[in-house]
Design an enzyme around this catalytic site. Structure first.
Site, PDB file in Angstrom:
ATOM      1  N   TRP A 181      13.311  25.690 -37.625  1.00 34.44           N
ATOM      2  CA  TRP A 181      12.917  25.170 -36.310  1.00 34.44           C
ATOM      3  C   TRP A 181      14.124  24.858 -35.432  1.00 34.44           C
ATOM      4  O   TRP A 181      14.359  25.510 -34.418  1.00 34.44           O
ATOM      5  CB  TRP A 181      12.045  23.932 -36.507  1.00 34.44           C
ATOM      6  CG  TRP A 181      11.758  23.154 -35.261  1.00 34.44           C
ATOM      7  CD1 TRP A 181      11.639  23.639 -33.993  1.00 34.44           C
ATOM      8  CD2 TRP A 181      11.541  21.751 -35.171  1.00 34.44           C
ATOM      9  NE1 TRP A 181      11.358  22.618 -33.108  1.00 34.44           N
ATOM     10  CE2 TRP A 181      11.290  21.446 -33.810  1.00 34.44           C
ATOM     11  CE3 TRP A 181      11.509  20.724 -36.098  1.00 34.44           C
ATOM     12  CZ2 TRP A 181      11.025  20.147 -33.369  1.00 34.44           C
ATOM     13  CZ3 TRP A 181      11.240  19.433 -35.655  1.00 34.44           C
ATOM     14  CH2 TRP A 181      11.005  19.156 -34.314  1.00 34.44           C
ATOM     15  N   ASP A 211       9.926  30.117 -43.301  1.00 34.02           N
ATOM     16  CA  ASP A 211       9.036  29.867 -42.167  1.00 34.02           C
ATOM     17  C   ASP A 211       9.826  29.844 -40.863  1.00 34.02           C
ATOM     18  O   ASP A 211      10.885  29.221 -40.771  1.00 34.02           O
ATOM     19  CB  ASP A 211       8.328  28.519 -42.354  1.00 34.02           C
ATOM     20  CG  ASP A 211       7.406  28.200 -41.194  1.00 34.02           C
ATOM     21  OD1 ASP A 211       6.279  28.735 -41.182  1.00 34.02           O
ATOM     22  OD2 ASP A 211       7.807  27.425 -40.307  1.00 34.02           O
ATOM     23  N   TYR A 234      11.211  29.416 -31.612  1.00 31.99           N
ATOM     24  CA  TYR A 234      12.425  28.746 -32.076  1.00 31.99           C
ATOM     25  C   TYR A 234      13.650  29.448 -31.496  1.00 31.99           C
ATOM     26  O   TYR A 234      14.019  30.550 -31.922  1.00 31.99           O
ATOM     27  CB  TYR A 234      12.502  28.740 -33.604  1.00 31.99           C
ATOM     28  CG  TYR A 234      11.408  27.965 -34.298  1.00 31.99           C
ATOM     29  CD1 TYR A 234      10.607  27.071 -33.608  1.00 31.99           C
ATOM     30  CD2 TYR A 234      11.179  28.131 -35.663  1.00 31.99           C
ATOM     31  CE1 TYR A 234       9.593  26.361 -34.253  1.00 31.99           C
ATOM     32  CE2 TYR A 234      10.178  27.420 -36.316  1.00 31.99           C
ATOM     33  CZ  TYR A 234       9.385  26.546 -35.607  1.00 31.99           C
ATOM     34  OH  TYR A 234       8.384  25.849 -36.253  1.00 31.99           O
ATOM     35  N   LEU A 258      10.754  15.130 -44.578  1.00 31.76           N
ATOM     36  CA  LEU A 258      11.812  14.112 -44.644  1.00 31.76           C
ATOM     37  C   LEU A 258      11.968  13.385 -43.309  1.00 31.76           C
ATOM     38  O   LEU A 258      12.979  12.714 -43.074  1.00 31.76           O
ATOM     39  CB  LEU A 258      13.146  14.751 -45.052  1.00 31.76           C
ATOM     40  CG  LEU A 258      13.154  15.408 -46.431  1.00 31.76           C
ATOM     41  CD1 LEU A 258      14.505  16.065 -46.707  1.00 31.76           C
ATOM     42  CD2 LEU A 258      12.820  14.397 -47.521  1.00 31.76           C
ATOM     43  N   LYS A 294      20.259   8.683 -44.489  1.00 28.41           N
ATOM     44  CA  LYS A 294      21.552   8.846 -43.803  1.00 28.41           C
ATOM     45  C   LYS A 294      21.692   7.925 -42.593  1.00 28.41           C
ATOM     46  O   LYS A 294      22.805   7.634 -42.151  1.00 28.41           O
ATOM     47  CB  LYS A 294      21.750  10.293 -43.384  1.00 28.41           C
ATOM     48  CG  LYS A 294      20.843  10.767 -42.255  1.00 28.41           C
ATOM     49  CD  LYS A 294      21.165  12.192 -41.802  1.00 28.41           C
ATOM     50  CE  LYS A 294      20.890  13.195 -42.901  1.00 28.41           C
ATOM     51  NZ  LYS A 294      21.109  14.582 -42.428  1.00 28.41           N
TER      52      LYS A 294
END
Length: 318
Positions: A21, A49, A54, A207, A215
């Protein structure tokens, strides 16, 4: 790596898949991006994917170049259509679907994709027109199966009714919703609705765009090499996920992951994969080491009570 069947298709996809993406449409330097793709294939990731939008074709072009020479039967390739490719080219009309699939195949340097997905629902095109065009794409051999992303349940069920009423019409085999420990909305409606129709989930942002890697620290600047710090990628991050209460809760979950003997990212991916409705979780790696770390989540067995503790911690902020 583990593999799961994608809906009622004959496709078996790796439970960890590689997305493109923001990362491979200009957000990551090309050689590094290529290294991520090759590392993914090395560790058993067979599902890649992308989407036409994109980078307005940049991600598909990149994948077409880096996959040149790779055995086409060794990976499952998915792309999407709906969002604007120009001021006049967008949506899921018959003309657009037929135009965009050809353009995607040219950029991807292949004669077919394994999965062609409707990137969103098109309220301005009759559903039967969209479904008829997708049927033609499959009959022409340009896509093996079809799917959708972020469709509402009522439209999914309407499409299923149309498909069942027309002999030979291809069935949807996949749904692609956002899903993570910080975004659990699909559990309420989409998961059960799709399960009843034999449709698997391919989830994006498992995530939470890196928040569930740990992070980002409370009351601290974002790391220089993080997505938030990137001019190309940072604008897409929901700012709510960077608020102090969210990051403090994520830090607590990181300590739960430590009890399980794994990193937070692996813990978060294993949590997503605990649901059998989920065929694959899409990661967006910027370094090969991230691919290796995330792929290892496929083999994890985490005690359910640890997942429950994490859910309780995040309940107020998810």
């Amino acid at each position: 790596m583990k593999y799961r069947q994608l809906g009622e298709s004959d496709l078996r996809v790796s439970v960890i898949s590689l997305g493109s993406w923001l990362t491979y449409s200009g957000g990551v330097e090309r050689a590094q991006a290529a290294a991520c793709v090759y590392k993914a294939l090395d560790v058993g990731v067979n599902f890649l994917d992308t989407a036409n939008v994109y980078g307005r074709g940049a991600s598909e072009t990149f994948l077409g170049e880096v996959l040149k020479g790779v055995d086409r039967g060794s990976y499952v390739l998915a792309t999407k259509a709906y969002f604007p490719m120009s001021d006049s080219d967008w949506g899921l009309s018959r003309a657009q679907i037929l135009k965009q699939i050809d353009a995607s195949l040219k950029r991807l340097r292949t004669d077919h994709v394994d999965l062609y997905q409707c990137h969103r629902y098109d309220d301005e095109t009759p559903l039967d027109e969209t479904m008829a065009a997708l049927t033609d794409v499959v009959r022409q051999g340009k896509a093996r199966y079809i799917g959708f992303s972020e469709w509402p349940r009522d439209k999914i069920e309407q499409a299923a009714e149309l498909q069942s009423a027309k002999s030979g019409a291809p069935l949807f085999v996949s749904s692609q919703p956002q899903y993570s420990m910080l975004w659990r909305k699909p559990e309420q409606d989409i998961f059960p609705g799709c399960a009843a129709l034999g449709i698997s989930q391919i989830v994006w942002s498992p995530l939470a765009q890196g928040v569930l890697t740990g992070k980002y620290k409370p009351n601290a600047p974002a790391p220089n090499d993080s997505r938030v710090a990137s001019p190309q990628m940072g604008s897409m991050m929901p700012r709510r996920w960077l608020e102090t209460p969210v990051l403090e809760a994520v830090e607590q979950v990181r300590r739960v992951a430590q009890e399980a003997g794994v990193g937070l990212a692996q813990f978060a991916l294993a949590w997503v994969l605990r649901r059998r409705e989920v065929a694959s979780a899409i990661i967006g790696a910027t370094r090969p080491a991230q691919v290796v770390e995330n792929a290892a989540a496929a083999d994890l067995e985490i005690a359910p009570e640890l997942f429950e503790r994490a859910e309780d911690i995040l309940a107020a902020v998810s």
